[in-house]
Each structure stands twice: as structure tokens, then as C-alpha cells.
Design a protein around this motif. Structure first.
Motif, PDB file in Angstrom:
ATOM      1  N   LEU A 275     -56.495  61.424   4.798  1.00  0.00           N
ATOM      2  CA  LEU A 275     -57.690  61.054   3.850  1.00  0.00           C
ATOM      3  C   LEU A 275     -56.752  60.509   2.745  1.00  0.00           C
ATOM      4  O   LEU A 275     -55.673  60.838   2.258  1.00  0.00           O
ATOM      5  CB  LEU A 275     -58.673  62.102   3.686  1.00  0.00           C
ATOM      6  CG  LEU A 275     -59.342  62.558   4.619  1.00  0.00           C
ATOM      7  CD1 LEU A 275     -60.226  63.878   4.418  1.00  0.00           C
ATOM      8  CD2 LEU A 275     -60.107  61.522   5.506  1.00  0.00           C
ATOM      9  N   GLU A 276     -57.705  59.962   1.615  1.00  0.00           N
ATOM     10  CA  GLU A 276     -57.290  59.473   0.258  1.00  0.00           C
ATOM     11  C   GLU A 276     -56.311  60.803  -0.466  1.00  0.00           C
ATOM     12  O   GLU A 276     -55.293  60.615  -1.090  1.00  0.00           O
ATOM     13  CB  GLU A 276     -58.514  59.152  -0.532  1.00  0.00           C
ATOM     14  CG  GLU A 276     -57.834  58.595  -2.033  1.00  0.00           C
ATOM     15  CD  GLU A 276     -59.053  58.142  -3.015  1.00  0.00           C
ATOM     16  OE1 GLU A 276     -58.520  57.791  -4.200  1.00  0.00           O
ATOM     17  OE2 GLU A 276     -60.226  57.938  -2.542  1.00  0.00           O
ATOM     18  N   LYS A 277     -56.964  61.983  -0.443  1.00  0.00           N
ATOM     19  CA  LYS A 277     -56.421  62.958  -0.963  1.00  0.00           C
ATOM     20  C   LYS A 277     -55.026  63.689  -0.545  1.00  0.00           C
ATOM     21  O   LYS A 277     -54.136  63.949  -1.046  1.00  0.00           O
ATOM     22  CB  LYS A 277     -57.246  64.286  -1.010  1.00  0.00           C
ATOM     23  CG  LYS A 277     -57.492  64.958   0.282  1.00  0.00           C
ATOM     24  CD  LYS A 277     -58.206  65.958   0.333  1.00  0.00           C
ATOM     25  CE  LYS A 277     -58.579  66.455   1.973  1.00  0.00           C
ATOM     26  NZ  LYS A 277     -59.512  67.843   2.002  1.00  0.00           N
ATOM     27  N   ASN A 278     -54.612  62.962   0.724  1.00  0.00           N
ATOM     28  CA  ASN A 278     -53.267  63.392   1.425  1.00  0.00           C
ATOM     29  C   ASN A 278     -52.244  62.295   1.009  1.00  0.00           C
ATOM     30  O   ASN A 278     -51.139  62.450   1.299  1.00  0.00           O
ATOM     31  CB  ASN A 278     -53.497  63.302   2.959  1.00  0.00           C
ATOM     32  CG  ASN A 278     -54.401  64.363   3.437  1.00  0.00           C
ATOM     33  OD1 ASN A 278     -55.647  63.973   3.816  1.00  0.00           O
ATOM     34  ND2 ASN A 278     -54.279  66.020   2.852  1.00  0.00           N
ATOM     35  N   LEU A 279     -52.769  61.245   0.372  1.00  0.00           N
ATOM     36  CA  LEU A 279     -51.808  60.051   0.486  1.00  0.00           C
ATOM     37  C   LEU A 279     -50.987  60.175  -0.833  1.00  0.00           C
ATOM     38  O   LEU A 279     -51.259  60.815  -1.717  1.00  0.00           O
ATOM     39  CB  LEU A 279     -52.731  58.618   0.456  1.00  0.00           C
ATOM     40  CG  LEU A 279     -53.497  58.328   1.621  1.00  0.00           C
ATOM     41  CD1 LEU A 279     -54.353  57.132   1.432  1.00  0.00           C
ATOM     42  CD2 LEU A 279     -52.442  58.109   2.929  1.00  0.00           C
ATOM     43  N   PRO A 280     -49.743  59.509  -0.721  1.00  0.00           N
ATOM     44  CA  PRO A 280     -48.973  59.489  -1.903  1.00  0.00           C
ATOM     45  C   PRO A 280     -49.408  58.320  -2.767  1.00  0.00           C
ATOM     46  O   PRO A 280     -50.265  57.634  -2.759  1.00  0.00           O
ATOM     47  CB  PRO A 280     -47.482  58.919  -1.409  1.00  0.00           C
ATOM     48  CG  PRO A 280     -48.076  58.061  -0.248  1.00  0.00           C
ATOM     49  CD  PRO A 280     -49.211  58.752   0.352  1.00  0.00           C
ATOM     50  N   ARG A 286     -55.843  52.801  -1.142  1.00  0.00           N
ATOM     51  CA  ARG A 286     -56.582  52.394   0.123  1.00  0.00           C
ATOM     52  C   ARG A 286     -57.711  53.331   0.472  1.00  0.00           C
ATOM     53  O   ARG A 286     -58.165  53.203   1.647  1.00  0.00           O
ATOM     54  CB  ARG A 286     -55.442  52.550   1.161  1.00  0.00           C
ATOM     55  CG  ARG A 286     -54.408  51.446   0.844  1.00  0.00           C
ATOM     56  CD  ARG A 286     -53.331  51.200   1.913  1.00  0.00           C
ATOM     57  NE  ARG A 286     -53.599  50.786   3.199  1.00  0.00           N
ATOM     58  CZ  ARG A 286     -53.065  50.349   4.161  1.00  0.00           C
ATOM     59  NH1 ARG A 286     -51.845  50.691   4.138  1.00  0.00           N
ATOM     60  NH2 ARG A 286     -53.510  50.046   5.215  1.00  0.00           N
ATOM     61  N   GLY A 287     -57.827  54.459  -0.330  1.00  0.00           N
ATOM     62  CA  GLY A 287     -58.966  55.298  -0.254  1.00  0.00           C
ATOM     63  C   GLY A 287     -58.806  56.304   1.482  1.00  0.00           C
ATOM     64  O   GLY A 287     -57.502  56.531   1.750  1.00  0.00           O
ATOM     65  N   ASP A 288     -59.753  56.219   2.123  1.00  0.00           N
ATOM     66  CA  ASP A 288     -60.099  56.754   3.277  1.00  0.00           C
ATOM     67  C   ASP A 288     -59.578  55.952   4.600  1.00  0.00           C
ATOM     68  O   ASP A 288     -59.769  56.248   5.786  1.00  0.00           O
ATOM     69  CB  ASP A 288     -61.299  57.676   3.516  1.00  0.00           C
ATOM     70  CG  ASP A 288     -60.985  58.902   2.720  1.00  0.00           C
ATOM     71  OD1 ASP A 288     -60.232  59.226   1.893  1.00  0.00           O
ATOM     72  OD2 ASP A 288     -62.332  59.506   2.545  1.00  0.00           O
ATOM     73  N   MET A 290     -57.049  54.658   5.795  1.00  0.00           N
ATOM     74  CA  MET A 290     -56.010  54.863   6.811  1.00  0.00           C
ATOM     75  C   MET A 290     -56.181  55.903   7.741  1.00  0.00           C
ATOM     76  O   MET A 290     -55.558  56.253   8.620  1.00  0.00           O
ATOM     77  CB  MET A 290     -54.828  55.258   5.861  1.00  0.00           C
ATOM     78  CG  MET A 290     -54.244  53.993   5.012  1.00  0.00           C
ATOM     79  SD  MET A 290     -52.915  54.255   3.987  1.00  0.00           S
ATOM     80  CE  MET A 290     -51.651  54.495   5.411  1.00  0.00           C
ATOM     81  N   ALA A 291     -57.360  56.635   7.434  1.00  0.00           N
ATOM     82  CA  ALA A 291     -57.637  57.930   8.358  1.00  0.00           C
ATOM     83  C   ALA A 291     -57.855  57.460   9.850  1.00  0.00           C
ATOM     84  O   ALA A 291     -58.542  56.463  10.281  1.00  0.00           O
ATOM     85  CB  ALA A 291     -59.041  58.566   7.736  1.00  0.00           C
ATOM     86  N   VAL A 292     -56.982  58.332  10.926  1.00  0.00           N
ATOM     87  CA  VAL A 292     -57.200  58.436  12.104  1.00  0.00           C
ATOM     88  C   VAL A 292     -58.358  59.225  12.654  1.00  0.00           C
ATOM     89  O   VAL A 292     -58.014  60.556  12.310  1.00  0.00           O
ATOM     90  CB  VAL A 292     -55.707  58.488  12.810  1.00  0.00           C
ATOM     91  CG1 VAL A 292     -55.986  58.220  14.280  1.00  0.00           C
ATOM     92  CG2 VAL A 292     -54.818  57.245  12.126  1.00  0.00           C
ATOM     93  N   PHE A 293     -59.151  58.682  13.390  1.00  0.00           N
ATOM     94  CA  PHE A 293     -60.209  59.528  13.932  1.00  0.00           C
ATOM     95  C   PHE A 293     -59.752  60.239  15.219  1.00  0.00           C
ATOM     96  O   PHE A 293     -59.394  59.191  16.128  1.00  0.00           O
ATOM     97  CB  PHE A 293     -61.642  58.950  13.987  1.00  0.00           C
ATOM     98  CG  PHE A 293     -62.654  60.046  14.880  1.00  0.00           C
ATOM     99  CD1 PHE A 293     -63.528  60.741  14.215  1.00  0.00           C
ATOM    100  CD2 PHE A 293     -62.910  59.519  16.339  1.00  0.00           C
ATOM    101  CE1 PHE A 293     -64.204  61.505  14.870  1.00  0.00           C
ATOM    102  CE2 PHE A 293     -63.799  60.043  16.735  1.00  0.00           C
ATOM    103  CZ  PHE A 293     -64.371  61.090  16.331  1.00  0.00           C
ATOM    104  N   GLN A 294     -59.728  61.315  15.587  1.00  0.00           N
ATOM    105  CA  GLN A 294     -59.362  61.940  16.889  1.00  0.00           C
ATOM    106  C   GLN A 294     -60.261  63.022  17.096  1.00  0.00           C
ATOM    107  O   GLN A 294     -60.705  63.982  16.512  1.00  0.00           O
ATOM    108  CB  GLN A 294     -57.823  62.464  16.841  1.00  0.00           C
ATOM    109  CG  GLN A 294     -56.866  61.555  16.336  1.00  0.00           C
ATOM    110  CD  GLN A 294     -55.516  62.079  16.559  1.00  0.00           C
ATOM    111  OE1 GLN A 294     -55.057  62.291  17.733  1.00  0.00           O
ATOM    112  NE2 GLN A 294     -54.923  62.345  15.557  1.00  0.00           N
ATOM    113  N   LYS A 295     -60.689  63.085  18.355  1.00  0.00           N
ATOM    114  CA  LYS A 295     -61.412  64.099  19.104  1.00  0.00           C
ATOM    115  C   LYS A 295     -60.391  65.267  19.413  1.00  0.00           C
ATOM    116  O   LYS A 295     -59.417  65.015  19.947  1.00  0.00           O
ATOM    117  CB  LYS A 295     -62.204  63.652  20.376  1.00  0.00           C
ATOM    118  CG  LYS A 295     -63.536  62.571  20.061  1.00  0.00           C
ATOM    119  CD  LYS A 295     -64.179  62.424  21.080  1.00  0.00           C
ATOM    120  CE  LYS A 295     -65.335  61.417  20.866  1.00  0.00           C
ATOM    121  NZ  LYS A 295     -66.210  61.098  21.975  1.00  0.00           N
ATOM    122  N   ASN A 296     -61.038  66.513  19.331  1.00  0.00           N
ATOM    123  CA  ASN A 296     -60.396  67.776  20.360  1.00  0.00           C
ATOM    124  C   ASN A 296     -60.024  67.395  21.664  1.00  0.00           C
ATOM    125  O   ASN A 296     -60.814  66.670  22.512  1.00  0.00           O
ATOM    126  CB  ASN A 296     -61.297  68.677  20.013  1.00  0.00           C
ATOM    127  CG  ASN A 296     -60.658  70.333  20.312  1.00  0.00           C
ATOM    128  OD1 ASN A 296     -59.777  70.211  21.197  1.00  0.00           O
ATOM    129  ND2 ASN A 296     -60.856  71.042  19.580  1.00  0.00           N
TER     130      ASN A 296
END
Length: 485
Positions: A275-280, A286-288, A290-296
Motif C-alpha cells: 500500500l502507499e504507506k509501505n512505499l519509499p 502512485r498511492g495504492d 501497486m498493491a497486489v491482491f492475493q487470496k489465502n
């Protein structure tokens, strides 16, 4: 008239005798009431003193030192019932013939470690990504010991960046400059099975993969897992080894010690990262996006009633592995299947679902848990006349959940509700006790079937009294017997 000397002497002698007899009678008149009153006082004193043997409130609680010594004694005397190892049911059953497709499997009651079904459970097989459960266990242990916090930030090391990972590795997609918390990395392990998350946590805790793997092997040995060995923390290597039995044993310890792992991580259906908070700083614009959605990766979440974990694993050398747990009406079962067949993940998951569903539905149809602590006392005071103590407590040598078979009721749960506990304790124990020695028992019965017999042991040593104390103790025994009648 003249008196002879003889007559006078007899008179004097007779007079003295009368006086002596009178004096003796006076003494008797004085002594007899005193003796009588003394006897009454003794009897009353004995009754008052012995009345304390009818009052179990006189039992003093054990000191911390005594309690610790008793637990150590019982752990040594009853290692199977009090330890963490898996064990057979306490009553005989006909082994189930279940058509499990996986090459190795085991099913246990998570509460007590009783094995309900097994197939090639001691075959040594790579655990694949189930290895990550050991990483999570160590993380939770570090948090428990105050060395780590869920909100601590972790800077992923270079070898954990997505661009540096093998192309077929499971990832949560860590990257250069990311700021990610321990909490998020745990989600990455539990949901996405991220190899990168395993490496990042290894560096955070031990400073290197090598040192962290040494920690993993140390923890495995400390838990008594003799056939379990690790070469790296993600499960990618076929040189990581374990058995279905040892994996089930570990999983049971893990979820019982850290039950929040299920509700907070293993039951989560999905993850989105980064998420945006994780990015350098150079990517935050680019906000969110770049987030990759994954199921369990656990295919039974949402499909099997009560399923709230645990972990999948696959490498070609191990086949399709699954550590699975589900809970219904307070009963939790745990299964491990390894060497599952399948060409490709779709087929592999088909057999994971088939085997997992088969084992769990059979378990819930066939067994349910009975919780003794809701029925019996944790201690039973018993008088100990003829010793230096008035009472000791008799305590169960273990107080485990009992796995109840489905015998006669409509459901296994109804059978569990019909279990009766018969407590057998002596009227008293004469002459002292020895801590940990057996003086009674609790029998758990379903109808006329005895499911388990648990010894009742003395919680402390009561030393034998001297001969005088034993004499009075015998009198107390007589009174206690009369009272019991």
C-alpha cells in the motif's frame, strides 16, 4: 475396774484404723470427681480437637515451591498425559479405513493431542511452505518475551526484494525501500505464503538467514521434534525435513500457545500489498495502485464449516501439503496431509480439499470433546489422621479434555453431554501421605463404558505422627468411620 494393757492397745489401734479408712474415703471422694471431670474434659477435648477433621477448610494451599515440585513430579510420572507429545486415545477403537489420497496423513484432537487417524505419519517429507509456521512461532515467542513488537518496522533486506527472488517463489512482493511492520509480514506469511516475508523476519530477529535457521532447529529440538530439520526459513528447499506426526505435534503446540494466530492471521481471506504507506518516498505518488491482491492459499477457508487455518505447502519433492484446523461447538481438530497428488495447483488443491474435508467431517461425526474442569473439582480434601497434618488435597494427575466417541446418541456432541465423572476417594488416609502417590481416581463413563481413568494423587507429603499421635489418630479414624455411616 482395771483394764489390761492388751485391751488398751487394741483400742488405740482400732481408732487409728478408723481414722485411716476415713482419710482414704475422703481422698477417694475428692479424687473420684476429679478423675471423672478429667475424663470428661479429655473426652470433650478429644471431640473438639477431632472435630477439625470434619472441616476441610483447614487445608492450607500449597506454596509456590510445593506446587512447582508437585508439577515436576507429575510431569515425570505421567509424561504422555501431561506432555505435549501426541498420544493414542485412552480407550480402544477400530482403526478407520478412510480413502485419503495423500501419501501421508494424521488427524488429532487439538485439545489433548489424541491421534484419531494416521497414514504413513512417520515418513520423512519436506514440509515446503508449512515451514513458515515455525517462523511465525518464533516471531510470536519474541513478542511474548518483549524482544519484538507487532508494530516494529522492518526494512526488507536486499535478498528478500521481489526482483531478487526465484521466479516460482510465493511472494508478498517486498521491494527496495519498503517500510513494512512485523504485523504485515506475519500476514504475508499466513495469507500469501511469502518467501520474501520469511527472509525479512529472519534478518529482523537474527541478523542473518544462517543464524535464524539455527534458531529454528533449536526450537524444533526443544519441542522434542527429533525428525524435523531446517536448511532455510521459507520452505523452498527440499532439504527441510519433517513428518506428518511431528508437524501435527508442532501445529497443536503453536495454536494452543498462540491462539490469536488463527483469528488474526491464518483465517484472513486476503491480503493487498504494498500500500502507499509501505512505499519509499519516490513511489508514494502512485498511492495504492501497486498493491497486489492475493487470496489465502488455504482452499478450505470459507468452504469447510469452522475452518480458520492453517497453512499450505508445495514443492515438487513434497507434493501438495496442508496443515488444517477447524472448530465446531468447542471441539477443535487438526489434520496434516503430505505428499498430496496433483499436476498443477488446481488439481493439487482438489485433493487437498478432498482429503481435508474427508478427515474433518469424519472427525466431527465420530467424536466430540468433554471438558472435565466443568464437571469435577480441581481438588478433594481428605483427612489424614495419625499424621502431622490434618488434611491433604487429592488432585487429578492430569485434567485434559476427553475425546468422546459417538456411540449411542444422535450426534457425537450429545454423547459428550452424557459423560459422567465418578469420583472415588477414601474416607480418610491413616498415617500420612506421599506427594504424588495415588489414593483415588476419577472414572469418566459413557453409559457403562469407561472412557478414561485418571488417578487422584496427594498434593503434598504428610509425615507420620509419633506413637502418641498415631494412637489419637486411630480414635479419629473410629469417629470418622462412624460419621460416614
Amino acid at each position: 475396774m482395771k483394764f489390761s494393757k492388751v485391751d488398751l492397745s487394741d483400742f488405740v489401734s482400732e481408732k487409728k484404723s478408723v481414722k485411716k479408712n476415713s482419710s482414704q474415703r475422703n481422698v477417694c471422694f475428692i479424687l473420684l470427681p476429679c478423675v471423672f471431670l478429667g475424663l470428661i474434659a479429655c473426652v470433650l477435648g478429644f471431640f473438639l480437637w477431632s472435630s477439625a477433621f470434619f472441616n476441610p477448610q483447614n487445608v492450607k494451599p500449597l506454596s509456590e515451591t510445593q506446587a512447582s515440585a508437585l508439577n515436576s513430579l507429575l510431569d515425570t510420572a505421567y509424561p504422555l498425559n501431561r506432555g505435549q507429545s501426541l498420544k493414542p486415545l485412552p480407550y480402544p477403537i477400530v482403526a478407520a479405513d478412510l480413502p485419503v489420497s495423500s501419501g501421508a496423513a494424521i488427524l488429532v484432537d487439538a485439545s489433548n493431542g489424541c491421534v484419531l487417524f494416521e497414514k504413513n505419519a512417520d515418513e520423512i517429507i519436506p514440509p515446503a511452505s508449512i515451514t513458515k509456521l515455525f517462523v511465525m512461532y518464533i516471531v510470536f515467542k519474541e513478542i511474548e518475551n518483549g524482544n519484538l513488537s507487532l508494530d516494529d518496522f522492518v526494512a526488507p533486506p536486499e535478498n528478500s526484494w521481489t526482483v531478487n527472488m526465484p521466479s516460482d517463489a510465493s511472494l508478498m512482493f517486498l521491494g527496495q525501500g519498503h517500510q513494512v511492520t512485523v504485523r504485515e509480514l506475519l500476514s504475508g506469511l499466513a495469507v500469501a505464503s511469502g518467501n520474501d516475508a520469511a527472509l525479512a523476519l529472519a534478518y529482523k530477529i537474527s541478523g542473518s538467514t544462517k543464524d535464524f535457521v539455527a534458531r529454528m532447529n533449536y526450537e524444533a529440538q526443544a519441542l522434542g521434534l527429533q525428525k524435523t530439520h531446517f536448511e532455510e526459513p521459507s520452505g523452498y528447499s527440499e532439504k527441510n525435513l519433517t513428518t506428518a506426526r511431528e508437524l501435527a505435534e508442532f501445529c497443536r503446540i503453536y495454536i494452543n500457545r498462540y491462539p490469536e494466530s488463527l483469528s488474526d492471521y491464518h483465517s484472513a481471506r486476503e491480503i493487498r500489498y504494498p500500500l502507499e504507506k509501505n512505499l519509499p518516498s519516490w513511489q508514494k505518488s502512485r498511492g495504492d495502485s501497486m498493491a497486489v491482491f492475493q487470496k489465502n492459499t488455504n482452499p478450505l477457508l470459507g468452504k469447510l464449516e469452522g475452518c480458520d487455518g492453517l497453512k499450505t505447502g508445495f514443492i515438487y519433492e513434497s507434493g501438495y501439503n496442508l496443515a488444517l484446523t477447524a472448530v465446531r461447538d468447542g471441539t477443535r481438530f487438526l489434520s496434516v496431509t503430505m505428499k498430496g497428488p496433483g499436476t498443477g495447483s488446481a488439481q493439487g488443491n482438489f485433493y487437498r480439499v478432498k482429503d481435508g474435508t474427508l478427515l474433518m467431517e469424519w472427525a466431527f461425526d465420530s467424536f466430540a470433546d468433554f471438558h472435565p474442569e466443568k464437571t469435577i473439582n480441581s481438588q478433594y480434601p481428605v483427612a489424614v489422621p495419625g499424621s502431622k497434618s490434618k488434611f491433604v488435597n487429592l488432585v487429578p494427575a492430569w485434567l485434559n479434555t476427553l475425546t468422546v466417541p459417538h456411540i449411542s446418541a444422535s450426534t457425537a456432541s450429545e454423547d459428550a453431554l452424557s459423560v459422567k465423572a465418578e469420583v472415588q476417594i477414601p474416607e480418610f488416609i491413616f498415617g500420612g501421605t506421599k506427594a504424588g502417590s495415588v489414593y483415588g481416581c476419577v472414572q469418566y463413563k459413557l453409559g457403562n463404558t469407561v472412557l478414561e481413568t485418571v488417578p487422584l494423587v496427594a498434593d503434598r507429603t504428610a509425615e507420620k505422627a509419633n506413637l502418641w499421635g498415631q494412637f489419637w489418630g486411630k480414635l479419629v479414624c473410629f469417629r470418622l468411620r462412624k460419621h460416614q455411616r
